[in-house]
Design a protein around this motif. Structure first.
Motif, PDB file in Angstrom:
ATOM      1  N   GLU A  20       0.816  -1.217   0.000  1.00  0.00           N
ATOM      2  CA  GLU A  20       0.000   0.000   0.000  1.00  0.00           C
ATOM      3  C   GLU A  20       0.848   1.264   0.000  1.00  0.00           C
ATOM      4  N   ASN A  21       1.994   1.216   0.682  1.00  0.00           N
ATOM      5  CA  ASN A  21       2.825   2.420   0.866  1.00  0.00           C
ATOM      6  C   ASN A  21       4.298   2.116   0.563  1.00  0.00           C
ATOM      7  N   PRO A  22       4.590   1.670  -0.675  1.00  0.00           N
ATOM      8  CA  PRO A  22       5.965   1.266  -0.996  1.00  0.00           C
ATOM      9  C   PRO A  22       6.911   2.453  -1.094  1.00  0.00           C
ATOM     10  N   ASN A  23       8.203   2.140  -0.973  1.00  0.00           N
ATOM     11  CA  ASN A  23       9.256   3.150  -1.092  1.00  0.00           C
ATOM     12  C   ASN A  23       9.986   2.924  -2.410  1.00  0.00           C
ATOM     13  N   TYR A  24       9.360   3.341  -3.525  1.00  0.00           N
ATOM     14  CA  TYR A  24       9.951   3.105  -4.832  1.00  0.00           C
ATOM     15  C   TYR A  24      11.084   4.086  -5.099  1.00  0.00           C
ATOM     16  N   PRO A  25      12.270   3.598  -5.465  1.00  0.00           N
ATOM     17  CA  PRO A  25      13.388   4.505  -5.745  1.00  0.00           C
ATOM     18  C   PRO A  25      13.195   5.304  -7.025  1.00  0.00           C
ATOM     19  N   ILE A  26      12.390   4.768  -7.970  1.00  0.00           N
ATOM     20  CA  ILE A  26      12.093   5.468  -9.226  1.00  0.00           C
ATOM     21  C   ILE A  26      10.579   5.453  -9.420  1.00  0.00           C
ATOM     22  N   VAL A  27      10.022   6.585  -9.822  1.00  0.00           N
ATOM     23  CA  VAL A  27       8.577   6.694 -10.035  1.00  0.00           C
ATOM     24  C   VAL A  27       8.311   7.143 -11.468  1.00  0.00           C
ATOM     25  N   ASP A  28       7.350   6.479 -12.115  1.00  0.00           N
ATOM     26  CA  ASP A  28       6.912   6.835 -13.465  1.00  0.00           C
ATOM     27  C   ASP A  28       5.389   6.826 -13.468  1.00  0.00           C
ATOM     28  N   ALA A  29       4.791   7.972 -13.151  1.00  0.00           N
ATOM     29  CA  ALA A  29       3.338   8.063 -12.978  1.00  0.00           C
ATOM     30  C   ALA A  29       2.581   7.715 -14.251  1.00  0.00           C
ATOM     31  N   HIS A  30       3.218   7.895 -15.408  1.00  0.00           N
ATOM     32  CA  HIS A  30       2.537   7.613 -16.674  1.00  0.00           C
ATOM     33  C   HIS A  30       2.122   6.142 -16.778  1.00  0.00           C
ATOM     34  N   LEU A  31       2.847   5.245 -16.110  1.00  0.00           N
ATOM     35  CA  LEU A  31       2.534   3.821 -16.203  1.00  0.00           C
ATOM     36  C   LEU A  31       1.171   3.487 -15.596  1.00  0.00           C
ATOM     37  N   ASN A  32       0.648   4.375 -14.756  1.00  0.00           N
ATOM     38  CA  ASN A  32      -0.695   4.152 -14.201  1.00  0.00           C
ATOM     39  C   ASN A  32      -1.744   4.037 -15.295  1.00  0.00           C
ATOM     40  N   THR A  33      -1.505   4.687 -16.428  1.00  0.00           N
ATOM     41  CA  THR A  33      -2.482   4.663 -17.528  1.00  0.00           C
ATOM     42  C   THR A  33      -2.575   3.289 -18.180  1.00  0.00           C
ATOM     43  N   GLU A  34      -1.595   2.420 -17.913  1.00  0.00           N
ATOM     44  CA  GLU A  34      -1.605   1.083 -18.518  1.00  0.00           C
ATOM     45  C   GLU A  34      -2.324   0.045 -17.658  1.00  0.00           C
ATOM     46  N   VAL A  35      -2.788   0.456 -16.492  1.00  0.00           N
ATOM     47  CA  VAL A  35      -3.474  -0.475 -15.589  1.00  0.00           C
ATOM     48  C   VAL A  35      -4.978  -0.415 -15.864  1.00  0.00           C
ATOM     49  N   SER A  36      -5.573  -1.559 -16.166  1.00  0.00           N
ATOM     50  CA  SER A  36      -7.005  -1.616 -16.467  1.00  0.00           C
ATOM     51  C   SER A  36      -7.840  -1.213 -15.256  1.00  0.00           C
ATOM     52  N   SER A  37      -8.887  -0.469 -15.508  1.00  0.00           N
ATOM     53  CA  SER A  37      -9.804  -0.061 -14.421  1.00  0.00           C
ATOM     54  C   SER A  37     -10.592  -1.253 -13.886  1.00  0.00           C
ATOM     55  N   ASN A  38     -10.618  -2.352 -14.637  1.00  0.00           N
ATOM     56  CA  ASN A  38     -11.349  -3.560 -14.209  1.00  0.00           C
ATOM     57  C   ASN A  38     -10.491  -4.498 -13.366  1.00  0.00           C
ATOM     58  N   LEU A  39      -9.208  -4.200 -13.251  1.00  0.00           N
ATOM     59  CA  LEU A  39      -8.306  -5.090 -12.527  1.00  0.00           C
ATOM     60  C   LEU A  39      -8.533  -4.989 -11.015  1.00  0.00           C
ATOM     61  N   ILE A  40      -8.611  -6.143 -10.360  1.00  0.00           N
ATOM     62  CA  ILE A  40      -8.698  -6.172  -8.893  1.00  0.00           C
ATOM     63  C   ILE A  40      -7.280  -6.048  -8.334  1.00  0.00           C
ATOM     64  N   ILE A  41      -7.069  -5.015  -7.530  1.00  0.00           N
ATOM     65  CA  ILE A  41      -5.760  -4.784  -6.913  1.00  0.00           C
ATOM     66  C   ILE A  41      -5.933  -4.791  -5.398  1.00  0.00           C
ATOM     67  N   LEU A  42      -5.218  -5.668  -4.741  1.00  0.00           N
ATOM     68  CA  LEU A  42      -5.254  -5.768  -3.282  1.00  0.00           C
ATOM     69  C   LEU A  42      -4.014  -5.080  -2.721  1.00  0.00           C
ATOM     70  N   LYS A  43      -4.172  -4.371  -1.607  1.00  0.00           N
ATOM     71  CA  LYS A  43      -3.042  -3.655  -1.008  1.00  0.00           C
ATOM     72  C   LYS A  43      -3.010  -3.877   0.496  1.00  0.00           C
ATOM     73  N   GLN A  44      -1.805  -4.017   0.996  1.00  0.00           N
ATOM     74  CA  GLN A  44      -1.592  -4.085   2.434  1.00  0.00           C
ATOM     75  C   GLN A  44      -0.370  -3.244   2.782  1.00  0.00           C
ATOM     76  N   PRO A  45      -0.366  -2.607   3.957  1.00  0.00           N
ATOM     77  CA  PRO A  45       0.777  -1.754   4.342  1.00  0.00           C
ATOM     78  C   PRO A  45       2.072  -2.555   4.438  1.00  0.00           C
ATOM     79  N   ILE A  46       3.180  -1.860   4.219  1.00  0.00           N
ATOM     80  CA  ILE A  46       4.500  -2.464   4.336  1.00  0.00           C
ATOM     81  C   ILE A  46       5.391  -1.544   5.162  1.00  0.00           C
ATOM     82  N   LYS A  47       6.228  -2.145   6.012  1.00  0.00           N
ATOM     83  CA  LYS A  47       7.219  -1.372   6.762  1.00  0.00           C
ATOM     84  C   LYS A  47       8.503  -1.338   5.946  1.00  0.00           C
ATOM     85  N   GLU A  48       8.919  -0.144   5.578  1.00  0.00           N
ATOM     86  CA  GLU A  48      10.074   0.031   4.702  1.00  0.00           C
ATOM     87  C   GLU A  48      11.284   0.522   5.496  1.00  0.00           C
ATOM     88  N   PRO A  49      12.288  -0.333   5.720  1.00  0.00           N
ATOM     89  CA  PRO A  49      13.470   0.103   6.480  1.00  0.00           C
ATOM     90  C   PRO A  49      14.281   1.173   5.762  1.00  0.00           C
TER      91      PRO A  49
END
Length: 425
Positions: free
Chosen positions: A43-72
């Protein structure tokens, strides 16, 4: 009725970089083969690189499950933001240049976070997914690593539910290049190897991205292993003009150990020997480039020919691949890197631009480039042949005839690769 497949991955849009592309594309095409993907991500990842444009490639019909993560890495950033960020990208300085803080961080990362810094996500993920899988009648799960801690989620779900489990290795585990840099104790090394072996011998099916990794894993398990490489997708790009300069472009990160001094030497000599080459030539870097490589380039008097662009979105990177005159692919000269097939290779292959690749002898990249007729491959000692090919490309550029004639690319399309995956599922 479609089969449901649960995909457990750390990298997902808006994450940038090559790690996200593989399963983003598999998920895109799986419904075409009667499989319904469900994606589980932090749910709250620490991505070293972000490319917001890739969100447009995710289908609106896709089921996405999220859970929090502790990022050291977030906590580590309080002590040294720069060091934390580079280590999280897998960028490790040469030992002689490492600061005390970096050495401490590497020791902690290697020996207290086994198999990696996302290990804290395993326990809560298993607890959440045990209930979800039972409730939704999920028939199969796929874990993809790195981070290889995600395979431990699959391991526990398999042991507790008996669900079919496929472990996808985008990179090797204990033989990946940076593993040796983690200052592992003997006990830590043994723990890594034990976990690797347990995963390989418990999963129903192993998927790897290279032929060399398959051979390596066959020494550790009798479970079936399938090679499904990365690939290319059909990307629409805005109209563009080819570079007017004779550009050699490297797209992606160029880390300190990927320093092809033989290339800098060839370019220096061509500039000195050929006046028109010196006027037309340009060296483009699209993505991160280490300071030590820039220093090496400076030592070969090439600094004035550099066009340092930096990180761009994946969509922009595709344009650079298509408009550059020649594309560079550089790998570390090591036994450990023979198995590495960068995802960008396949995008290079359909860019209609010649590839110049430099790396170890007998690598999987060499095999693919020769098989597809998409460029030339050199080791770190091929000065004469490298110089000849660059000069040939330059002469073709002057005549406006620089092109390639690839063969057999279709099997590397993302849709064809997904069809192979669907048969395993």
């Amino acid at each position: 009725m479609r089969k449901k497949a649960l995909i457990i991955t750390y990298y997902w849009p808006p994450a940038g970089g090559p790690g996200v592309q593989r399963w983003l594309k598999f998920v895109k095409y799986l419904p075409d083969f009667n499989i319904e993907p469900v994606v589980y991500i932090p749910e709250n990842p620490n991505y070293p690189i972000v490319d917001a444009h890739l969100n447009t490639e995710v289908s609106s019909n896709l089921i996405i499950l999220k859970q929090p993560i502790k990022e050291p890495y977030k906590l580590a950033g309080l002590f040294s933001k720069k060091t934390s960020k580079t280590i999280s990208k897998g960028i490790i300085s040469e030992k002689k240049t490492q600061s005390f803080v970096e050495k401490v961080m590497l020791y902690i990362r290697g020996n207290y976070f086994i198999p990696d810094a996302r290990k804290a996500w395993v326990k809560p993920s298993v607890a959440f997914l045990l209930e979800y899988i039972s409730k939704e009648n999920i028939e199969m799960i796929i874990t993809t690593g790195p981070p290889h801690s995600l395979h431990l989620i699959g391991l526990q779900l398999k042991e507790q539910l008996g669900v079919k489990w496929i472990a996808d290795f985008r990179d090797p585990w204990t033989t990946i290049g940076y593993h040796k840099e983690l200052m592992l104790t003997e006990a830590s090394k043994a723990k890594h190897k034990a976990l690797e072996k347990q995963v390989l011998n418990t999963a129903n099916q192993i998927i790897v991205t290279s032929f060399t990794t398959k051979k390596e894993f066959q020494q550790l398990t009798n479970k079936p292993i399938e090679v499904i490489t990365n690939g290319y997708d059909y990307e629409s790009v805005a109209p563009f003009e080819m570079d007017s300069k004779f550009t050699l472009a490297h797209i992606g990160s160029l880390l300190s150990k990927r320093n092809p001094e033989i290339l800098w030497q060839v370019l220096r000599d061509l500039i000195a020997e050929n006046k028109s080459f010196s006027k037309d030539f340009q060296l483009d870097f699209i993505g991160f480039i280490s300071e030590s490589i820039l220093e090496s380039i400076k030592n070969y008097n090439l600094s004035d020919y550099i066009n340092k662009i930096g990180y761009v979105s994946h969509k922009e990177a595709i344009v650079f691949q298509k408009k550059s005159q020649v594309l560079l692919l550089i790998e570390i000269d090591s036994e450990d890197t023979k198995c590495i097939i960068p995802g960008k290779l396949f995008e290079y292959m359909v860019s209609n631009r010649p590839i110049i690749a430099i790396g170890p002898n007998d690598s999987d990249v060499e095999k693919i480039i020769k098989e597809t007729n998409t460029g030339h491959y050199f080791n770190y000692q091929n000065y004469d042949s490298l110089k000849t090919v660059i000069l040939e490309h330059y002469n073709s550029y002057q005549k406006n005839t620089l092109q390639v004639h690839p063969i057999g690319l279709q099997k590397y399309s993302r849709k064809s690769l997904t069809e192979t995956l669907s048969k395993l599922l």
